[in-house]
Write a protein that holds these residues in place. Structure first.
Motif, PDB file in Angstrom:
ATOM      1  N   ALA A   1       0.836  -1.211   0.000  1.00 56.16           N
ATOM      2  CA  ALA A   1       0.000   0.000   0.000  1.00 56.16           C
ATOM      3  C   ALA A   1       0.865   1.253   0.000  1.00 56.16           C
ATOM      4  N   THR A   2       0.270   2.332  -0.511  1.00 53.78           N
ATOM      5  CA  THR A   2       0.874   3.653  -0.401  1.00 53.78           C
ATOM      6  C   THR A   2      -0.156   4.599   0.177  1.00 53.78           C
ATOM      7  N   TYR A   3       0.243   5.322   1.202  1.00 58.57           N
ATOM      8  CA  TYR A   3      -0.574   6.399   1.752  1.00 58.57           C
ATOM      9  C   TYR A   3      -0.094   7.666   1.064  1.00 58.57           C
ATOM     10  N   GLU A   4      -0.929   8.215   0.218  1.00 57.50           N
ATOM     11  CA  GLU A   4      -0.521   9.371  -0.578  1.00 57.50           C
ATOM     12  C   GLU A   4      -0.678  10.668   0.197  1.00 57.50           C
ATOM     13  N   GLN A   5       0.333  11.516   0.063  1.00 58.15           N
ATOM     14  CA  GLN A   5       0.351  12.848   0.671  1.00 58.15           C
ATOM     15  C   GLN A   5      -0.068  12.796   2.146  1.00 58.15           C
ATOM     16  N   VAL A   6       0.500  11.852   2.865  1.00 59.43           N
ATOM     17  CA  VAL A   6       0.117  11.615   4.261  1.00 59.43           C
ATOM     18  C   VAL A   6       0.905  12.485   5.240  1.00 59.43           C
ATOM     19  N   GLY A   7       2.050  13.002   4.819  1.00 62.93           N
ATOM     20  CA  GLY A   7       2.862  13.830   5.702  1.00 62.93           C
ATOM     21  C   GLY A   7       3.459  15.005   4.968  1.00 62.93           C
ATOM     22  N   TYR A   8       3.741  16.056   5.719  1.00 63.41           N
ATOM     23  CA  TYR A   8       4.324  17.263   5.132  1.00 63.41           C
ATOM     24  C   TYR A   8       5.605  17.575   5.887  1.00 63.41           C
ATOM     25  N   LYS A   9       6.710  17.599   5.163  1.00 64.63           N
ATOM     26  CA  LYS A   9       7.999  17.907   5.783  1.00 64.63           C
ATOM     27  C   LYS A   9       8.916  18.515   4.735  1.00 64.63           C
ATOM     28  N   LEU A  10       9.731  19.459   5.161  1.00 65.01           N
ATOM     29  CA  LEU A  10      10.705  20.126   4.302  1.00 65.01           C
ATOM     30  C   LEU A  10      10.052  20.715   3.054  1.00 65.01           C
ATOM     31  N   GLY A  11       8.869  21.272   3.245  1.00 63.04           N
ATOM     32  CA  GLY A  11       8.192  21.979   2.161  1.00 63.04           C
ATOM     33  C   GLY A  11       7.515  21.114   1.127  1.00 63.04           C
ATOM     34  N   GLN A  12       7.319  19.820   1.427  1.00 66.68           N
ATOM     35  CA  GLN A  12       6.686  18.933   0.446  1.00 66.68           C
ATOM     36  C   GLN A  12       5.712  17.967   1.127  1.00 66.68           C
ATOM     37  N   TRP A  13       4.631  17.657   0.400  1.00 62.11           N
ATOM     38  CA  TRP A  13       3.749  16.571   0.812  1.00 62.11           C
ATOM     39  C   TRP A  13       4.430  15.274   0.420  1.00 62.11           C
ATOM     40  N   LYS A  14       4.413  14.309   1.326  1.00 55.80           N
ATOM     41  CA  LYS A  14       5.141  13.066   1.112  1.00 55.80           C
ATOM     42  C   LYS A  14       4.205  11.861   1.104  1.00 55.80           C
ATOM     43  N   ASN A  15       4.548  10.895   0.264  1.00 59.14           N
ATOM     44  CA  ASN A  15       3.870   9.604   0.231  1.00 59.14           C
ATOM     45  C   ASN A  15       4.654   8.622   1.094  1.00 59.14           C
ATOM     46  N   VAL A  16       3.936   7.682   1.693  1.00 59.75           N
ATOM     47  CA  VAL A  16       4.566   6.644   2.496  1.00 59.75           C
ATOM     48  C   VAL A  16       4.099   5.287   1.981  1.00 59.75           C
ATOM     49  N   GLY A  17       5.071   4.435   1.674  1.00 58.98           N
ATOM     50  CA  GLY A  17       4.767   3.082   1.225  1.00 58.98           C
ATOM     51  C   GLY A  17       4.873   2.100   2.375  1.00 58.98           C
ATOM     52  N   TRP A  18       4.073   1.046   2.297  1.00 60.32           N
ATOM     53  CA  TRP A  18       4.054   0.009   3.323  1.00 60.32           C
ATOM     54  C   TRP A  18       4.493  -1.319   2.714  1.00 60.32           C
ATOM     55  N   TRP A  19       5.397  -1.995   3.419  1.00 62.23           N
ATOM     56  CA  TRP A  19       5.876  -3.315   3.043  1.00 62.23           C
ATOM     57  C   TRP A  19       5.685  -4.247   4.227  1.00 62.23           C
ATOM     58  N   ARG A  20       5.476  -5.533   3.934  1.00 61.96           N
ATOM     59  CA  ARG A  20       5.192  -6.531   4.972  1.00 61.96           C
ATOM     60  C   ARG A  20       6.092  -7.743   4.814  1.00 61.96           C
ATOM     61  N   LEU A  21       6.574  -8.244   5.948  1.00 63.35           N
ATOM     62  CA  LEU A  21       7.306  -9.500   6.008  1.00 63.35           C
ATOM     63  C   LEU A  21       6.592 -10.395   7.015  1.00 63.35           C
ATOM     64  N   ILE A  22       6.286 -11.609   6.606  1.00 65.12           N
ATOM     65  CA  ILE A  22       5.648 -12.573   7.505  1.00 65.12           C
ATOM     66  C   ILE A  22       6.755 -13.338   8.231  1.00 65.12           C
TER      67      ILE A  22
END
Length: 190
Positions: A140-161
């Motif tokens: 999954a990607t959470y789009e524009q979930v955080g704002y830092k250093l003058g930019q909206w940032k996306n965060v990707g999620w990875w999983r290991l079982i």
């Protein structure tokens, strides 16, 4: 020679030497203010009650660290954790992150966790490559979930079982409830 061991609150200054530039100069972490050494020592102490926090050390200097933390507080989430790894800028590309993670995952597996999640601020191709090489799968990607250093940032999620699922799983064993000798001996193999 690089050695790997459990972190202690006394490692706060050395760990902050690595982490502070990531806070100040990058959006790889959404933390925006460098914590005090005392506050960071307390953080390490709190995390170590539940999950491992490991350091790589060379010539008496902390050159990298990895840790796991609770995914969420509610009981139904107790089998899942998040992980992070940070390496001193002068020590990249030496296999330290990979070794720290392998040791971390071995302990988490022994504790009985099922999922470990990597939350990666995008773009970060080096982190994505490391996690995928270690068996993580993007979901999954959470789009524009955080704002830092003058930019909206996306965060990707990875999983290991880490462990099999199944019905009626036993609760994971908190690190403070494990025999310290057992998990410290696990580090000897890394």
């Amino acid at each position: 020679m690089i050695s790997y061991r459990s972190a202690t609150p006394a490692d706060a200054a050395g760990i902050l030497d690595i982490y502070a530039p990531y806070i100040r100069d990058t959006s790889f972490t959404f933390e925006t203010e460098v914590p005090s050494e005392a506050a960071f020592a307390d953080r390490i102490s709190q995390y170590l009650r539940f999950c491992p926090w490991l350091v790589a050390e060379e010539n008496g200097m902390v050159i990298g660290y990895a840790y796991a933390s609770r995914y969420r507080e509610r009981v139904a989430y107790q089998w899942s954790v998040e992980c992070s790894v940070y390496i001193h800028d002068d020590h990249h590309r030496r296999g330290i992150a990979r070794t720290l993670y392998k040791a971390l995952f071995a302990i988490l597996t022994r504790q009985g966790f099922r999922n470990v999640y990597a939350v990666i601020n995008l773009p970060n191709p080096n982190s994505v490559a490391l996690h995928e090489q270690l068996g993580f799968t993007y979901f999954a990607t959470y789009e524009q979930v955080g704002y830092k250093l003058g930019q909206w940032k996306n965060v990707g999620w990875w999983r290991l079982i880490l462990n099999e699922f199944g019905n009626e799983p036993a609760a994971p064993v908190a690190l403070e409830d494990m025999d310290k000798k057992v998990w410290e001996e696990m580090l000897d193999g890394f």
